[in-house]
Design an enzyme around this catalytic site. Structure first.
Site, PDB file in Angstrom:
ATOM      1  N   ASN A   7       0.868  -1.182   0.000  1.00 34.25           N
ATOM      2  CA  ASN A   7       0.000   0.000   0.000  1.00 34.25           C
ATOM      3  C   ASN A   7       0.909   1.237   0.000  1.00 34.25           C
ATOM      4  O   ASN A   7       1.501   1.573   1.027  1.00 34.25           O
ATOM      5  CB  ASN A   7      -0.882  -0.050   1.255  1.00 34.25           C
ATOM      6  CG  ASN A   7      -1.813   1.139   1.341  1.00 34.25           C
ATOM      7  OD1 ASN A   7      -1.760   2.064   0.528  1.00 34.25           O
ATOM      8  ND2 ASN A   7      -2.673   1.122   2.347  1.00 34.25           N
ATOM      9  N   ARG A  99      -2.731  -2.134  -3.326  1.00 36.44           N
ATOM     10  CA  ARG A  99      -3.895  -1.288  -3.128  1.00 36.44           C
ATOM     11  C   ARG A  99      -3.828  -0.153  -4.143  1.00 36.44           C
ATOM     12  O   ARG A  99      -2.797   0.535  -4.230  1.00 36.44           O
ATOM     13  CB  ARG A  99      -3.892  -0.714  -1.722  1.00 36.44           C
ATOM     14  CG  ARG A  99      -5.047   0.233  -1.527  1.00 36.44           C
ATOM     15  CD  ARG A  99      -4.929   0.987  -0.239  1.00 36.44           C
ATOM     16  NE  ARG A  99      -6.081   1.847  -0.083  1.00 36.44           N
ATOM     17  CZ  ARG A  99      -6.049   3.001   0.559  1.00 36.44           C
ATOM     18  NH1 ARG A  99      -4.939   3.418   1.105  1.00 36.44           N
ATOM     19  NH2 ARG A  99      -7.128   3.723   0.664  1.00 36.44           N
ATOM     20  N   HIS A 189     -12.527   3.455   0.422  1.00 34.47           N
ATOM     21  CA  HIS A 189     -12.524   2.469   1.526  1.00 34.47           C
ATOM     22  C   HIS A 189     -13.305   1.208   1.132  1.00 34.47           C
ATOM     23  O   HIS A 189     -13.784   0.474   2.002  1.00 34.47           O
ATOM     24  CB  HIS A 189     -13.196   3.031   2.806  1.00 34.47           C
ATOM     25  CG  HIS A 189     -12.389   4.061   3.522  1.00 34.47           C
ATOM     26  ND1 HIS A 189     -12.985   5.046   4.275  1.00 34.47           N
ATOM     27  CD2 HIS A 189     -11.071   4.251   3.639  1.00 34.47           C
ATOM     28  CE1 HIS A 189     -12.058   5.815   4.808  1.00 34.47           C
ATOM     29  NE2 HIS A 189     -10.873   5.347   4.437  1.00 34.47           N
ATOM     30  N   ARG A 250     -10.352  16.268   7.311  1.00 31.94           N
ATOM     31  CA  ARG A 250     -11.274  16.660   6.241  1.00 31.94           C
ATOM     32  C   ARG A 250     -12.646  16.895   6.858  1.00 31.94           C
ATOM     33  O   ARG A 250     -13.077  16.133   7.731  1.00 31.94           O
ATOM     34  CB  ARG A 250     -11.425  15.556   5.194  1.00 31.94           C
ATOM     35  CG  ARG A 250     -10.160  15.217   4.461  1.00 31.94           C
ATOM     36  CD  ARG A 250     -10.483  14.222   3.338  1.00 31.94           C
ATOM     37  NE  ARG A 250      -9.314  13.521   2.902  1.00 31.94           N
ATOM     38  CZ  ARG A 250      -9.132  12.207   3.013  1.00 31.94           C
ATOM     39  NH1 ARG A 250     -10.067  11.434   3.542  1.00 31.94           N
ATOM     40  NH2 ARG A 250      -8.015  11.652   2.594  1.00 31.94           N
ATOM     41  N   GLU A 396      -8.139  -4.853   5.418  1.00 32.86           N
ATOM     42  CA  GLU A 396      -8.065  -4.650   3.969  1.00 32.86           C
ATOM     43  C   GLU A 396      -6.956  -5.496   3.353  1.00 32.86           C
ATOM     44  O   GLU A 396      -7.098  -6.015   2.250  1.00 32.86           O
ATOM     45  CB  GLU A 396      -7.798  -3.163   3.676  1.00 32.86           C
ATOM     46  CG  GLU A 396      -8.994  -2.283   3.985  1.00 32.86           C
ATOM     47  CD  GLU A 396      -8.616  -0.834   4.220  1.00 32.86           C
ATOM     48  OE1 GLU A 396      -8.154  -0.531   5.336  1.00 32.86           O
ATOM     49  OE2 GLU A 396      -8.782  -0.017   3.306  1.00 32.86           O
TER      50      GLU A 396
END
Ligand code: AMP
Length: 415
Positions: A7, A99, A189, A250, A396
């Site tokens: 990743n 990923r 996600h 965010r 993940e």
């Protein structure tokens, strides 16, 4: 098979080695044997390495770029120092799973990487200018260092959401803009929401098509997903990860006119405004203290900090708002599921989000909620609760490794 899962961020690389194959997947017996995190690539990199069940090893060495980082990782994996059972040379790494953040409308499933796929990922760069270039650096470095004999697979964050209906993914702006530029909600996600749905199905012992849940991935980035009849029906992140829930830095949903207003009032450029929206908003912006939920909860408790409380309340309120909207949109759900650093670790946040959902028939079991600590999964509502709530730690990387095996064996599947 030994699968290397990678990743890549703009200046970081996370990796895991996972032992898995079709039989192990079936028995749910595949497992991680090593992992690591390399940050500040481009200067003196900070490296954390861990063989499963052993203490972490930390070191700092200069790493110029992602290629040098991957070279370092591969050397460590095959070195006698790591003592990884059954991995003595590069030939013992059987495939690599990457990923990839944005697959746009092109990639709706995980896919074996070839030159054409790389071009496709390049085409998606304009939709994810911060992420896809880093993902590509990892892919190119791995291909170069391991050679054509080692298959590489791309697993897209957006793919799980490709089942969303038009009514969920279209913005109410002129339709030609969607036609011309593919401006729409993609969601992110996806691998996490998909893993949570998969584990929920196992826990509830039901078929994939019977999964009707709302998943909440609450980490530094946060998103919610309405999963209806086993498919992503709606999700809170949009064209980019800026939309939706309040996150660490965010702000999620807001009036787009704020951008123009900021430009006039503060004389800011687009880049400056986007830096504020991406890096200085959310929990950090509201509290003026930190993006770290642990610290905010401590500030609130120990110093009764008003802004810390406000940030946490708005965070929980927004999550609740999405749960309500999705319950209406998907005409009811069986459960909400918490995951991510905050969702998995903070019984306090879970409690505060659930407070107010009694209206929908959710009855929190406070004892059960308090008992779930890091890495544990389980039900946190009372047995009679009409709407259930679970905690399911996301994974993940495991799903990326499994998709890699399935692509290599030519038996890909949605989940
Ligand atoms: P992630 O991006 O999934 O690693 O999640 C990071 C977020 O999880 C940060 O905001 C952390 O403060 C938060 N977090 C981790 N542990 C806890 C905890 N015990 N209580 C509250 N928040 C936590």
């Amino acid at each position: 098979m030994n699968i290397l899962v990678i990743n890549c961020g703009s200046s970081s690389v996370k990796f895991q080695i996972i032992k898995t194959d079709l039989e192990l997947i079936e028995k749910n017996q595949d497992k991680r044997i090593a992992s690591g995190y390399l940050e500040r690539i481009g200067s003196q990199a900070l490296i954390t390495l861990q063989v499963e069940g052993q203490p972490k090893i930390k070191q700092a060495i200069p790493l110029r770029d992602h290629r040098s980082a991957l070279d370092f990782i591969l050397r460590w994996i095959i070195s006698p120092e790591s003592k990884l059972n059954g991995i003595n040379s590069l030939a013992d790494i059987h495939a690599v799973g990457h990923r990839v953040v944005h697959g746009a409308e092109k990639f709706t499933m995980s896919t074996l990487i070839n030159d054409e796929v790389i071009e496709g990922i390049e085409d998606c760069i304009e939709l994810a200018p911060l992420h896809n270039p880093a993902n590509l650096k990892g892919i190119n470095a791995a291909r170069e260092l391991l050679g054509p004999g080692v298959p590489q697979v791309a697993v897209f964050d957006t793919a799980f959401h490709s089942t969303m209906p038009e009514t969920s993914y279209l913005y109410a702006i002129p339709y030609q803009l969607y036609r011309r530029h593919k401006i729409r909600k993609y969601g992110f996600h996806g691998t996490s929401h998909r893993y949570i749905a998969y584990r929920y199905r196992q826990l509830a012992n039901i078929e994939r098509e019977k999964v009707n849940i709302i998943t909440l991935h609450l980490g530094n980035g946060c998103s919610a997903c309405a999963i209806k009849n086993g498919d992503s029906f709606d999700t809170s992140m949009g064209l980019t990860p800026l939309e939706g829930l309040v996150m660490g830095t965010r702000g999620g949903d807001m009036d787009p006119a704020i951008i123009e207003f900021l430009h006039h009032k503060e004389g800011m450029t687009m880049n400056e405004i986007y830096a504020i929206l991406n890096k200085q908003s959310g929990l950090l912006g509201l509290s003026g203290l930190t993006n770290d939920m642990r610290d905010l909860l401590a500030e609130e408790k120990e110093h009764e900090d008003r802004r810390a409380r406000l940030a946490v309340d708005i965070f929980c309120g927004r999550a609740r708002k999405y749960i309500g909207a999705y319950l209406a949109g998907m005409q009811g759900a069986d459960a909400i599921v918490f995951a991510g650093g905050i969702g998995e670790n903070s019984s306090e946040i879970r409690k505060r989000i659930c407070k107010g959902l009694e209206f929908f028939g959710l009855e929190l079991d406070e004892k059960a909620n308090n008992k779930i600590v890091a890495g544990k999964e389980g039900l946190i509502t009372k047995p009679e609760s009409k709407l259930k709530a679970y905690v399911i730690p996301t994974n993940e990387e495991l799903l990326i490794a499994r998709d890699t095996v399935r692509c290599v064996k030519n038996v890909p599947r949605r989940w």
